[in-house]
Scaffold this motif. Sequence first.
Motif, PDB file in Angstrom:
ATOM      1  N   ARG A 234      74.160 -20.908 160.048  1.00 52.97           N
ATOM      2  CA  ARG A 234      74.789 -20.049 159.043  1.00 52.97           C
ATOM      3  C   ARG A 234      73.919 -20.044 157.788  1.00 52.97           C
ATOM      4  O   ARG A 234      73.328 -21.055 157.428  1.00 52.97           O
ATOM      5  CB  ARG A 234      76.188 -20.553 158.689  1.00 52.97           C
TER       6      ARG A 234
ATOM      7  N   VAL B 162      75.675 -17.261 151.361  1.00 50.87           N
ATOM      8  CA  VAL B 162      75.524 -16.106 150.474  1.00 50.87           C
ATOM      9  C   VAL B 162      76.166 -16.380 149.112  1.00 50.87           C
ATOM     10  O   VAL B 162      75.859 -15.696 148.135  1.00 50.87           O
ATOM     11  CB  VAL B 162      76.131 -14.831 151.096  1.00 50.87           C
TER      12      VAL B 162
ATOM     13  N   ASP C 112      79.333 -18.519 153.985  1.00 50.99           N
ATOM     14  CA  ASP C 112      78.461 -17.571 154.680  1.00 50.99           C
ATOM     15  C   ASP C 112      78.972 -16.139 154.552  1.00 50.99           C
ATOM     16  O   ASP C 112      79.939 -15.860 153.843  1.00 50.99           O
ATOM     17  CB  ASP C 112      78.283 -17.974 156.146  1.00 50.99           C
ATOM     18  N   LYS C 113      78.320 -15.219 155.242  1.00 49.04           N
ATOM     19  CA  LYS C 113      78.623 -13.790 155.121  1.00 49.04           C
ATOM     20  C   LYS C 113      79.998 -13.424 155.647  1.00 49.04           C
ATOM     21  O   LYS C 113      80.504 -12.329 155.352  1.00 49.04           O
ATOM     22  CB  LYS C 113      77.566 -12.975 155.868  1.00 49.04           C
ATOM     23  N   GLU C 114      80.621 -14.306 156.441  1.00 46.10           N
ATOM     24  CA  GLU C 114      81.965 -14.066 156.939  1.00 46.10           C
ATOM     25  C   GLU C 114      83.025 -14.723 156.060  1.00 46.10           C
ATOM     26  O   GLU C 114      84.212 -14.657 156.358  1.00 46.10           O
ATOM     27  CB  GLU C 114      82.101 -14.599 158.369  1.00 46.10           C
TER      28      GLU C 114
ATOM     29  N   ARG D  35      86.507 -13.688 150.262  1.00 45.25           N
ATOM     30  CA  ARG D  35      85.916 -12.723 151.198  1.00 45.25           C
ATOM     31  C   ARG D  35      85.502 -11.439 150.481  1.00 45.25           C
ATOM     32  O   ARG D  35      84.485 -10.824 150.824  1.00 45.25           O
ATOM     33  CB  ARG D  35      86.903 -12.413 152.331  1.00 45.25           C
TER      34      ARG D  35
ATOM     35  N   VAL E 283      82.284 -12.123 148.850  1.00 44.74           N
ATOM     36  CA  VAL E 283      81.230 -12.128 149.867  1.00 44.74           C
ATOM     37  C   VAL E 283      80.782 -10.701 150.172  1.00 44.74           C
ATOM     38  O   VAL E 283      79.582 -10.424 150.331  1.00 44.74           O
ATOM     39  CB  VAL E 283      81.723 -12.838 151.142  1.00 44.74           C
ATOM     40  N   LYS E 284      81.725  -9.775 150.268  1.00 43.36           N
ATOM     41  CA  LYS E 284      81.380  -8.371 150.512  1.00 43.36           C
ATOM     42  C   LYS E 284      80.488  -7.831 149.402  1.00 43.36           C
ATOM     43  O   LYS E 284      79.517  -7.109 149.656  1.00 43.36           O
ATOM     44  CB  LYS E 284      82.648  -7.527 150.618  1.00 43.36           C
TER      45      LYS E 284
ATOM     46  N   GLY F 201      77.024  -9.224 149.696  1.00 41.94           N
ATOM     47  CA  GLY F 201      76.311  -8.608 150.804  1.00 41.94           C
ATOM     48  C   GLY F 201      75.872  -7.187 150.532  1.00 41.94           C
ATOM     49  O   GLY F 201      74.952  -6.685 151.177  1.00 41.94           O
TER      50      GLY F 201
END
Length: 264
Positions: free
Chosen positions: A126, A129, A142-144, A185, A188-189, A192
């Motif tokens: 992983r 981010v 992580d990205k999830e 989350r 995270v979006k 990304g």
Amino acid sequence: MAGPTTAERGARQQETSGPPLARRLGPRRLRTIIILAVAFVLVGAGVVWVLYGSRWLRVDHVSVSGTSVLTPQQVREAADVPVGDPLVSVDTGAIEARLRAALPRIDSVEAERDWPHGIDLKVTERKPVLLVRKGQKFVEVDKEGVRFATVSQAPRGVPLLDVETSTSGSAAASLRRFGADRLVREAVKVAGALPAAVARDTRVVKVRSYDDISLELSGDRTVVWGSAEKGAAKARTLTALMKASPDAGQFDVSVPTAPASAGS
């Protein structure tokens, strides 16, 4: 003179016909089939012995690839591959499950037989981010949105996540409605969706509510992002805005069709 009776005709037919299978195949062909069947059984038994009973096809080494933060030794210990067992009997699915359970840093892993003596472990780790501060340490996300590891030193180039924990006002209402995990989350979006140049300069991602996310960049610059929605459009708008106003200190792309910049 009377002809043969029915019983006599049946007896003659039995004397001339013989056993049906032997008559159809003939003794030579029947013998060949028997020999082939015996050979097939012997070969099958030999194959089973070579795979399971001999010392020729047993596990004697485990190779690891794809690690970056983890070490190959850590992966081998967590995999617990049964060295010395017949290679054909090794449960590769169980090895993969053990690795994912023991090492959360692993995003995916493939355990494959490397005939005649090895097991190959192909690992994908992983990548963080965002970082969440935890005392003097940092939790990698992580990205999830999965929090997968706690480290004592922040990895270079990964922004810190700052989630508002106020007990009153809109921030508290958003936290109660969506929950901390959902807000993470959403952050995270945003991380990304950032243009590469902006991502490199981002130091902190601040979340005050679901639709109030902002960025702290190097050089005391800030970006008002808004919600995580329309991330691609906001990224394009931010890139154009920064080119048009390179000396600005604040950029607002919360409404990508009506961006704004200010300060210097």
